[in-house]
Design a protein around this motif. Structure first.
Motif, PDB file in Angstrom:
ATOM      1  N   LEU A  76       0.836  -1.210   0.000  1.00 34.65           N
ATOM      2  CA  LEU A  76       0.000   0.000   0.000  1.00 34.65           C
ATOM      3  C   LEU A  76       0.868   1.255   0.000  1.00 34.65           C
ATOM      4  N   LEU A  77       1.939   1.230   0.777  1.00 29.54           N
ATOM      5  CA  LEU A  77       2.857   2.367   0.850  1.00 29.54           C
ATOM      6  C   LEU A  77       3.497   2.631  -0.508  1.00 29.54           C
ATOM      7  N   ASN A  78       3.875   1.568  -1.202  1.00 30.59           N
ATOM      8  CA  ASN A  78       4.475   1.713  -2.528  1.00 30.59           C
ATOM      9  C   ASN A  78       3.473   2.300  -3.527  1.00 30.59           C
ATOM     10  N   ILE A  79       2.205   1.894  -3.425  1.00 30.18           N
ATOM     11  CA  ILE A  79       1.180   2.432  -4.314  1.00 30.18           C
ATOM     12  C   ILE A  79       1.009   3.932  -4.082  1.00 30.18           C
ATOM     13  N   LEU A  80       0.920   4.324  -2.803  1.00 28.02           N
ATOM     14  CA  LEU A  80       0.778   5.743  -2.470  1.00 28.02           C
ATOM     15  C   LEU A  80       2.000   6.543  -2.925  1.00 28.02           C
ATOM     16  N   LEU A  81       3.177   5.948  -2.763  1.00 24.71           N
ATOM     17  CA  LEU A  81       4.412   6.610  -3.177  1.00 24.71           C
ATOM     18  C   LEU A  81       4.447   6.794  -4.685  1.00 24.71           C
ATOM     19  N   LEU A  82       4.000   5.785  -5.424  1.00 29.74           N
ATOM     20  CA  LEU A  82       3.958   5.874  -6.884  1.00 29.74           C
ATOM     21  C   LEU A  82       2.982   6.952  -7.334  1.00 29.74           C
ATOM     22  N   ILE A  83       1.816   7.016  -6.678  1.00 26.91           N
ATOM     23  CA  ILE A  83       0.813   8.021  -7.040  1.00 26.91           C
ATOM     24  C   ILE A  83       1.330   9.428  -6.751  1.00 26.91           C
ATOM     25  N   SER A  84       1.915   9.616  -5.571  1.00 31.34           N
ATOM     26  CA  SER A  84       2.400  10.957  -5.208  1.00 31.34           C
ATOM     27  C   SER A  84       3.546  11.401  -6.107  1.00 31.34           C
ATOM     28  N   MET A  85       4.444  10.466  -6.436  1.00 34.68           N
ATOM     29  CA  MET A  85       5.568  10.821  -7.303  1.00 34.68           C
ATOM     30  C   MET A  85       5.075  11.131  -8.717  1.00 34.68           C
ATOM     31  N   ALA A  86       4.090  10.370  -9.182  1.00 31.65           N
ATOM     32  CA  ALA A  86       3.506  10.642 -10.498  1.00 31.65           C
ATOM     33  C   ALA A  86       2.842  12.017 -10.516  1.00 31.65           C
ATOM     34  N   ALA A  87       2.191  12.374  -9.401  1.00 33.53           N
ATOM     35  CA  ALA A  87       1.554  13.689  -9.309  1.00 33.53           C
ATOM     36  C   ALA A  87       2.596  14.799  -9.351  1.00 33.53           C
ATOM     37  N   VAL A  88       3.742  14.581  -8.692  1.00 32.63           N
ATOM     38  CA  VAL A  88       4.820  15.575  -8.727  1.00 32.63           C
ATOM     39  C   VAL A  88       5.312  15.778 -10.157  1.00 32.63           C
ATOM     40  N   ILE A  89       5.515  14.683 -10.872  1.00 32.56           N
ATOM     41  CA  ILE A  89       6.032  14.770 -12.241  1.00 32.56           C
ATOM     42  C   ILE A  89       5.022  15.428 -13.174  1.00 32.56           C
ATOM     43  N   VAL A  90       3.734  15.025 -13.064  1.00 33.73           N
ATOM     44  CA  VAL A  90       2.694  15.575 -13.940  1.00 33.73           C
ATOM     45  C   VAL A  90       2.511  17.071 -13.694  1.00 33.73           C
ATOM     46  N   THR A  91       2.398  17.461 -12.415  1.00 33.13           N
ATOM     47  CA  THR A  91       2.248  18.888 -12.114  1.00 33.13           C
ATOM     48  C   THR A  91       3.497  19.669 -12.512  1.00 33.13           C
ATOM     49  N   GLY A  92       4.662  19.021 -12.409  1.00 44.20           N
ATOM     50  CA  GLY A  92       5.900  19.672 -12.845  1.00 44.20           C
ATOM     51  C   GLY A  92       5.891  19.949 -14.340  1.00 44.20           C
ATOM     52  N   ILE A  93       5.355  18.996 -15.104  1.00 41.73           N
ATOM     53  CA  ILE A  93       5.255  19.193 -16.561  1.00 41.73           C
ATOM     54  C   ILE A  93       4.284  20.325 -16.888  1.00 41.73           C
ATOM     55  N   LEU A  94       3.194  20.413 -16.116  1.00 43.35           N
ATOM     56  CA  LEU A  94       2.171  21.429 -16.382  1.00 43.35           C
ATOM     57  C   LEU A  94       2.625  22.847 -16.025  1.00 43.35           C
ATOM     58  N   ILE A  95       3.708  22.964 -15.247  1.00 49.42           N
ATOM     59  CA  ILE A  95       4.241  24.294 -14.926  1.00 49.42           C
ATOM     60  C   ILE A  95       5.640  24.489 -15.507  1.00 49.42           C
ATOM     61  N   SER A  96       6.015  23.617 -16.447  1.00 45.40           N
ATOM     62  CA  SER A  96       7.355  23.669 -17.026  1.00 45.40           C
ATOM     63  C   SER A  96       7.584  24.983 -17.768  1.00 45.40           C
ATOM     64  N   ARG A  97       8.781  25.553 -17.595  1.00 54.18           N
ATOM     65  CA  ARG A  97       9.163  26.774 -18.301  1.00 54.18           C
ATOM     66  C   ARG A  97      10.321  26.551 -19.261  1.00 54.18           C
ATOM     67  N   VAL A  98      11.045  25.438 -19.095  1.00 53.44           N
ATOM     68  CA  VAL A  98      12.268  25.230 -19.868  1.00 53.44           C
ATOM     69  C   VAL A  98      12.160  24.021 -20.797  1.00 53.44           C
ATOM     70  N   VAL A  99      11.879  22.847 -20.230  1.00 51.60           N
ATOM     71  CA  VAL A  99      11.910  21.606 -20.999  1.00 51.60           C
ATOM     72  C   VAL A  99      10.663  21.441 -21.856  1.00 51.60           C
ATOM     73  N   LEU A 100       9.489  21.628 -21.253  1.00 46.68           N
ATOM     74  CA  LEU A 100       8.223  21.426 -21.974  1.00 46.68           C
ATOM     75  C   LEU A 100       7.309  22.637 -21.798  1.00 46.68           C
ATOM     76  N   PRO A 101       7.745  23.806 -22.217  1.00 50.90           N
ATOM     77  CA  PRO A 101       6.921  25.005 -22.021  1.00 50.90           C
ATOM     78  C   PRO A 101       5.607  24.968 -22.792  1.00 50.90           C
ATOM     79  N   SER A 102       5.560  24.202 -23.891  1.00 52.96           N
ATOM     80  CA  SER A 102       4.338  24.135 -24.690  1.00 52.96           C
ATOM     81  C   SER A 102       3.205  23.439 -23.947  1.00 52.96           C
TER      82      SER A 102
END
Length: 278
Positions: A76-102
């Motif tokens: 269960l801990l691994n599932i929660l960790l995977l979800i939270s890390m995926a959320a960090v990456i997805v939200t990071g892409i949505l606020i990207s200014r350098v790598v994926l600004p589009s």
């Protein structure tokens, strides 16, 4: 055994990278922050691949009452960790200014807040994850540094120290030579404010009038590029201080988790050894 060593080295590198990512101004600023964020996403997939067999077997037995509670909790801990890390990456892409600004979303203040929130959640979950598996980690480390006869493997110890020294030297060199990309962090409001300041300084003949229109960012922080604290998580942008700061936070989570688990296991053993009365 070599697979276990690979997992520990990979996890250690991921841990160091993750805590450095907690402060976007560490090293070269936002460009490295975004690139390393995508790299750590790939590393997570590699980590899952190395534990693929355990994931499959545990998923099949997750509803089996015979499955140990620790294994179920770890899953269960691994599932929660995977979800939270995926959320960090997805939200990071949505606020990207350098790598994926589009792919970035305009006026993404809420997404930035979510990005910081999930980063904090991931930090706590990683601490719990390491605490639960601390005995396994120590067992692997003992086997790595000690031979079957109990003698210290000096060659392995020397190689680890040398690797850490090279890593530390590389970080220090990069931190001292790279120019932080502060422009990437300056929101449009502050840039416009600086321009207004330059235009607002007027000089009349015989009478100098200076108009300062420079305004502080709302609530003392970046509204369009807000990060935790003045320089991101941890305050200081020095990479060594950032690593020490977050490893100390992890230690505060790992130590009690380890001793709580140890206490629970001791109680279970005592209950099994206790004679049953009819």
């Amino acid at each position: 055994m070599k697979k276990n060593y690979t997992k520990i080295v990979l996890d250690l590198l991921m841990a160091i990278t993750f805590v450095l990512l907690m402060n976007p101004r560490v090293l070269d600023g936002l460009p490295i922050h975004e690139i390393a964020g995508l790299v750590i996403g790939v590393a997570i997939l590699v980590h899952i691949g190395l534990n693929y067999q355990w994931v499959i077997n545990t998923t099949k037995k997750i509803l089996d009452p015979i499955l140990p509670k620790k294994t179920r909790f770890s899953f269960l801990l691994n599932i929660l960790l995977l979800i939270s890390m995926a959320a960090v990456i997805v939200t990071g892409i949505l606020i990207s200014r350098v790598v994926l600004p589009s792919l970035a979303i305009e006026g993404s203040h809420t997404i930035r807040e979510l990005h910081g929130f999930f980063a904090d959640v991931t930090l706590a979950l990683v601490g719990l994850h390491v605490g639960v598996h601390w005995q396994w980690i120590m067992s692997i480390c003992k086997k790595a540094f000690k031979s079957k006869e109990g003698k210290l493997r000096k060659g392995v110890l020397a190689s680890v120290i040398l690797s850490l020294a090279i890593l530390a030297g590389g970080i220090q060199w990069f931190a001292s030579t790279a120019t932080p990309s502060n422009g990437e962090f300056m929101p449009k409001q502050m840039q416009q404010s600086e321009q207004a300041t330059n235009n607002g300084n007027t000089t009349n003949q015989g009478n100098t009038t200076t108009t300062n229109t420079n305004q502080a960012p709302p609530n003392g922080d970046f509204r369009e590029g807000k990060f935790h604290g003045k320089e991101g998580h941890g305050g200081s942008s020095n990479p060594f201080l950032v690593v020490l700061n977050y490893f100390a936070i992890w230690a505060a989570i790992i130590i009690p988790t380890y001793y709580i688990e140890k206490r629970i296991l001791r109680k279970k053993r005592e209950s099994k050894l206790r004679p049953q009365t009819s």
